[in-house]
Motif scaffolding. Structure first.
Motif, PDB file in Angstrom:
ATOM      1  N   TYR A 163       3.354   7.017   8.588  1.00 25.84           N
ATOM      2  CA  TYR A 163       4.019   5.967   8.593  1.00 25.84           C
ATOM      3  C   TYR A 163       4.783   5.275   7.231  1.00 25.84           C
ATOM      4  CZ  TYR A 163       1.237   4.380  12.823  1.00 25.84           C
ATOM      5  OH  TYR A 163       0.680   4.423  14.034  1.00 25.84           O
ATOM      6  N   GLU A 164       4.979   6.096   6.410  1.00 22.50           N
ATOM      7  CA  GLU A 164       5.612   5.746   5.213  1.00 22.50           C
ATOM      8  C   GLU A 164       7.165   6.201   5.103  1.00 22.50           C
ATOM      9  OE1 GLU A 164       2.697   5.784   2.030  1.00 22.50           O
ATOM     10  OE2 GLU A 164       1.110   4.768   3.043  1.00 22.50           O
ATOM     11  N   SER A 165       7.775   6.255   6.105  1.00 19.47           N
ATOM     12  CA  SER A 165       9.246   6.548   6.223  1.00 19.47           C
ATOM     13  C   SER A 165       9.723   7.675   5.404  1.00 19.47           C
ATOM     14  CB  SER A 165       9.915   5.348   5.570  1.00 19.47           C
ATOM     15  OG  SER A 165       9.354   3.809   5.962  1.00 19.47           O
TER      16      SER A 165
ATOM     17  N   VAL B 166      -6.025   0.803  -2.676  1.00 24.50           N
ATOM     18  CA  VAL B 166      -6.671  -0.160  -1.851  1.00 24.50           C
ATOM     19  C   VAL B 166      -5.798  -1.111  -1.315  1.00 24.50           C
ATOM     20  CG1 VAL B 166      -8.946   0.314  -2.722  1.00 24.50           C
ATOM     21  CG2 VAL B 166      -7.597  -1.328  -3.910  1.00 24.50           C
ATOM     22  N   CYS B 167      -6.113  -2.062  -0.361  1.00 29.94           N
ATOM     23  CA  CYS B 167      -4.825  -2.865   0.227  1.00 29.94           C
ATOM     24  C   CYS B 167      -5.900  -4.092   0.056  1.00 29.94           C
ATOM     25  CB  CYS B 167      -4.618  -2.929   1.719  1.00 29.94           C
ATOM     26  SG  CYS B 167      -3.251  -1.611   1.639  1.00 29.94           S
ATOM     27  N   PHE B 168      -5.134  -5.368  -0.581  1.00 31.51           N
ATOM     28  CA  PHE B 168      -5.557  -6.522  -0.413  1.00 31.51           C
ATOM     29  C   PHE B 168      -5.245  -7.590   0.794  1.00 31.51           C
ATOM     30  CE2 PHE B 168      -5.283  -5.533  -4.922  1.00 31.51           C
ATOM     31  CZ  PHE B 168      -6.701  -5.221  -5.369  1.00 31.51           C
TER      32      PHE B 168
ATOM     33  N   GLY C 166      -7.271   4.689   0.305  1.00 37.39           N
ATOM     34  CA  GLY C 166      -8.333   3.482   0.811  1.00 37.39           C
ATOM     35  C   GLY C 166      -8.036   2.033   1.141  1.00 37.39           C
ATOM     36  N   ALA C 167      -6.856   2.089   1.858  1.00 42.73           N
ATOM     37  CA  ALA C 167      -6.383   0.658   2.374  1.00 42.73           C
ATOM     38  C   ALA C 167      -7.591  -0.122   2.951  1.00 42.73           C
ATOM     39  CB  ALA C 167      -5.289   0.884   3.219  1.00 42.73           C
ATOM     40  N   ARG C 168      -8.225   0.803   3.595  1.00 41.05           N
ATOM     41  CA  ARG C 168      -9.370  -0.153   4.272  1.00 41.05           C
ATOM     42  C   ARG C 168     -11.017   0.345   3.796  1.00 41.05           C
ATOM     43  NH1 ARG C 168      -5.716   0.270   8.122  1.00 41.05           N
ATOM     44  NH2 ARG C 168      -4.928  -1.580   8.992  1.00 41.05           N
TER      45      ARG C 168
ATOM     46  N   GLY D 116       0.658  -1.241  -0.006  1.00 42.40           N
ATOM     47  CA  GLY D 116      -0.048   0.003   0.105  1.00 42.40           C
ATOM     48  C   GLY D 116       0.868   1.193  -0.071  1.00 42.40           C
ATOM     49  N   THR D 117       1.992   1.152   0.711  1.00 44.86           N
ATOM     50  CA  THR D 117       2.781   2.381   0.722  1.00 44.86           C
ATOM     51  C   THR D 117       3.414   2.698  -0.599  1.00 44.86           C
ATOM     52  OG1 THR D 117       3.998   1.718   2.836  1.00 44.86           O
ATOM     53  CG2 THR D 117       5.562   3.011   1.346  1.00 44.86           C
ATOM     54  N   MET D 118       3.726   1.632  -1.611  1.00 40.79           N
ATOM     55  CA  MET D 118       4.006   1.962  -2.724  1.00 40.79           C
ATOM     56  C   MET D 118       2.841   2.406  -3.625  1.00 40.79           C
ATOM     57  SD  MET D 118       5.875  -0.405  -5.901  1.00 40.79           S
ATOM     58  CE  MET D 118       7.384  -0.632  -5.043  1.00 40.79           C
TER      59      MET D 118
ATOM     60  N   GLY E 142      -0.066  -7.477  -1.305  1.00 44.01           N
ATOM     61  CA  GLY E 142      -0.325  -6.482  -2.352  1.00 44.01           C
ATOM     62  C   GLY E 142      -1.589  -5.778  -2.238  1.00 44.01           C
ATOM     63  N   SER E 143      -1.286  -4.712  -3.318  1.00 38.12           N
ATOM     64  CA  SER E 143      -2.446  -3.459  -2.977  1.00 38.12           C
ATOM     65  C   SER E 143      -2.588  -2.877  -4.579  1.00 38.12           C
ATOM     66  CB  SER E 143      -1.616  -2.221  -2.350  1.00 38.12           C
ATOM     67  OG  SER E 143      -1.597  -2.417  -0.942  1.00 38.12           O
ATOM     68  N   ALA E 144      -3.413  -1.942  -4.725  1.00 34.30           N
ATOM     69  CA  ALA E 144      -3.352  -1.471  -6.101  1.00 34.30           C
ATOM     70  C   ALA E 144      -3.824   0.046  -6.007  1.00 34.30           C
ATOM     71  CB  ALA E 144      -4.539  -2.218  -6.668  1.00 34.30           C
TER      72      ALA E 144
ATOM     73  N   HIS F 110      -9.958   5.538   8.371  1.00 28.45           N
ATOM     74  CA  HIS F 110      -8.703   6.349   8.762  1.00 28.45           C
ATOM     75  C   HIS F 110      -8.141   5.500   9.945  1.00 28.45           C
ATOM     76  CE1 HIS F 110      -5.835   9.339  10.371  1.00 28.45           C
ATOM     77  NE2 HIS F 110      -5.975  10.081   9.277  1.00 28.45           N
ATOM     78  N   ASN F 111      -6.658   5.052   9.645  1.00 29.77           N
ATOM     79  CA  ASN F 111      -6.181   4.110  10.729  1.00 29.77           C
ATOM     80  C   ASN F 111      -5.696   4.543  11.846  1.00 29.77           C
ATOM     81  OD1 ASN F 111      -4.028   2.637  11.674  1.00 29.77           O
ATOM     82  ND2 ASN F 111      -3.088   1.846   9.968  1.00 29.77           N
ATOM     83  N   ARG F 112      -5.060   5.870  12.160  1.00 36.33           N
ATOM     84  CA  ARG F 112      -4.641   6.073  13.462  1.00 36.33           C
ATOM     85  C   ARG F 112      -5.922   6.909  13.972  1.00 36.33           C
ATOM     86  NH1 ARG F 112       0.088   6.601  15.761  1.00 36.33           N
ATOM     87  NH2 ARG F 112      -0.352   8.733  16.755  1.00 36.33           N
TER      88      ARG F 112
ATOM     89  N   LEU G 176      -6.981  11.849   1.401  1.00 37.12           N
ATOM     90  CA  LEU G 176      -7.995  11.618   2.385  1.00 37.12           C
ATOM     91  C   LEU G 176      -7.557  10.189   2.784  1.00 37.12           C
ATOM     92  CD1 LEU G 176      -9.224  14.190   1.207  1.00 37.12           C
ATOM     93  CD2 LEU G 176     -11.172  12.959   1.889  1.00 37.12           C
ATOM     94  N   GLU G 177      -7.971   9.767   3.889  1.00 36.07           N
ATOM     95  CA  GLU G 177      -7.790   8.271   4.119  1.00 36.07           C
ATOM     96  C   GLU G 177      -9.068   7.756   4.824  1.00 36.07           C
ATOM     97  OE1 GLU G 177      -4.156   7.555   6.527  1.00 36.07           O
ATOM     98  OE2 GLU G 177      -5.153   6.238   7.554  1.00 36.07           O
ATOM     99  N   ASN G 178      -9.565   6.519   4.086  1.00 37.02           N
ATOM    100  CA  ASN G 178     -10.851   6.245   4.575  1.00 37.02           C
ATOM    101  C   ASN G 178     -10.884   4.346   4.265  1.00 37.02           C
ATOM    102  OD1 ASN G 178     -13.598   6.167   5.039  1.00 37.02           O
ATOM    103  ND2 ASN G 178     -14.317   6.750   3.012  1.00 37.02           N
TER     104      ASN G 178
HETATM  105  C1  PLP Z   1      -1.517  -0.563   5.812  1.00 40.90           C
HETATM  106  C2  PLP Z   1      -1.729   1.039   5.422  1.00 40.90           C
HETATM  107  C3  PLP Z   1      -1.003   1.294   4.096  1.00 40.90           C
HETATM  108  C4  PLP Z   1      -0.161   0.545   3.316  1.00 40.90           C
HETATM  109  O1  PLP Z   1       0.719  -0.534   4.140  1.00 40.90           O
HETATM  110  P1  PLP Z   1       1.787  -1.320   3.503  1.00 40.90           P
HETATM  111  O2  PLP Z   1       2.245  -1.976   4.713  1.00 40.90           O
HETATM  112  O3  PLP Z   1       2.650  -0.586   2.698  1.00 40.90           O
HETATM  113  O4  PLP Z   1       0.894  -2.124   2.654  1.00 40.90           O
HETATM  114  C5  PLP Z   1      -1.501   2.442   3.661  1.00 40.90           C
HETATM  115  N1  PLP Z   1      -2.725   3.319   4.337  1.00 40.90           N
HETATM  116  C6  PLP Z   1      -3.138   2.936   5.172  1.00 40.90           C
HETATM  117  C7  PLP Z   1      -4.108   3.850   5.900  1.00 40.90           C
HETATM  118  C8  PLP Z   1      -2.810   1.424   5.859  1.00 40.90           C
HETATM  119  O5  PLP Z   1      -3.443   1.271   7.072  1.00 40.90           O
END
Ligand code: PLP
Length: 357
Positions: free
Chosen positions: A100-102, A208-210, A182-184, A71-73, A219-221, A151-153, A147-149
């Motif tokens: 969270y992406e270094s 999006v994350c699979f 849209g990871a989630r 998902g980072t990529m 993987g993600s897309a 939202h993780n944090r 935007l993030e939906n």
């Molecule tokens: C997990 C996550 C990603 C991508 O994470 P990878 O570990 O690189 O696959 C991106 N966005 C959100 C909101 C995440 O929770």
């Protein structure tokens, strides 16, 4: 004999609530992976990767999609494709792609990040307007809003669709591009009934994350306009994400996409049950009403969060400390409703032992 050897040597199964990334492929998913037709995807020869990309794009209402190792990529390809070095992007202060992406936006795209402070990750059109720069040679060019939906944090917080549309309308008024992490997104759609494509509609690109709650191993897309996706295909290669017989892993993602979306409702029910159970344990501060998807956050005051996490680990329950006093528990297909009740009992026991010290 009451105890046989098997009983004596049986180690208790871990209840892993650290993240929905810990999900392992199911037997049916492994079977689909074993049977996958493959080819060299850098040559465009892998039919399974192509099928995954086409189905993902269709589901999100976009022209095309690109399979990525992470998902980072996917997020960083979007930023790279939408910007030039020296541009500025507007991100929420706790956004994954910033937090969270270094430091990737600085390194891979050479952009500046301007932070907007949201409420559990959610912000407004007015926040976007307040962060805009005048068109003047002194300033970086503001280019993209992210935007993030969910939202993780923000604890799995769902962006209300109306607020997505409001922020997007403001961004468009000012000529800005829009990217959705849209990871989630799957979780947001299952929880609200709003289809993924409707959430995705206001955005130029969506990742999006699979490999999270959907349970695929890798993987993600990134989805978006066809020309954009072709443009960032080169950056995927540059970033080291060109994969060869990737159909093996894409088959797991495709299986997840087709079969594991609806079952996220079980994870959401388990998260609510966990929050309700924790709320009954006096020492914890938790807000069951805040649980919208598969994440539960709670605070603990009697000892540092990391110490509590270590004690729980010794009892077979894995959670994450995400702040000095804050703990996160995430439900997924790795945990059943029985596991949730067992985890609550373990947490209550560890806390009561603690309070006797
Ligand atoms: C997990 C996550 C990603 C991508 O994470 P990878 O570990 O690189 O696959 C991106 N966005 C959100 C909101 C995440 O929770």
């Amino acid at each position: 004999m009451v105890h046989d050897d098997a009983m004596l040597h049986k180690t208790p199964r871990l209840i892993d609530l650290r993240s929905d990334t810990v999900t392992k492929p199911t037997p049916a998913m492994r079977e689909a992976m074993a049977q996958a037709e493959v080819g060299d995807d850098v040559f465009g020869d892998d039919p399974t990767v192509k099928a995954l990309e086409a189905e993902t794009a269709a589901l999100l209402g976009k022209e095309a999609a690109l399979y990525t190792p992470s998902g980072t990529m996917a997020n960083q390809l979007a930023i790279r494709g939408h910007t030039e070095p020296g541009d500025e992007i507007l991100v929420e202060a706790n956004a994954h792609l910033y937090y969270y992406e270094s430091g990737a936006p600085a390194v891979l795209s050479g952009v500046m990040c301007r932070c907007v402070n949201g409420q559990r990750g959610i912000f407004t059109g007015a926040d976007v307007e307040a962060a805009l720069r005048p068109a003047d040679q002194h300033f970086p060019r503001t280019r993209l809003v992210c935007l993030e939906n969910t939202h993780n944090r923000g604890g799995g917080k769902i962006w209300p669709i109306k607020q997505v549309q409001e922020v997007a309308a403001t961004a468009r008024q000012h000529g800005l591009l829009l990217h959705l992490d849209g990871a989630r997104l799957w979780n947001a759609s299952v929880a609200t009934g709003v289809p993924e494509r409707e959430y995705a509609a206001p955005f130029d690109t969506v990742s999006v994350c699979f490999s999270k709650g959907l349970g695929a191993p890798v993987g993600s897309a990134l989805a978006g306009p066809r020309a954009f996706i072709e443009h960032v295909r080169r950056f995927r290669k540059m970033f080291g994400g060109g994969m060869r017989q990737a159909g093996i892993i894409a088959a797991g993602a495709l299986f997840a996409l087709r079969n594991h979306r609806a079952r996220l409702a079980d994870d959401h029910a388990n998260a609510k049950a966990l929050a309700a159970g924790l709320a009954a344990v006096r020492v914890l501060e938790t807000e069951p009403a805040d649980v919208e998807t598969n994440m539960v956050r709670f605070c603990i005051r009697s000892l540092p969060a990391q110490q509590f996490v270590d004690r729980l680990r010794a009892e077979g329950v894995l959670v994450l400390a995400v702040g000095p006093n804050t703990i996160r528990a995430v439900t997924s297909l790795m945990v059943s409703s029985e596991d949730i009740q067992a985890a609550v009992a373990t947490i209550a026991r560890v806390l009561s032992q603690e309070s006797q010290h």
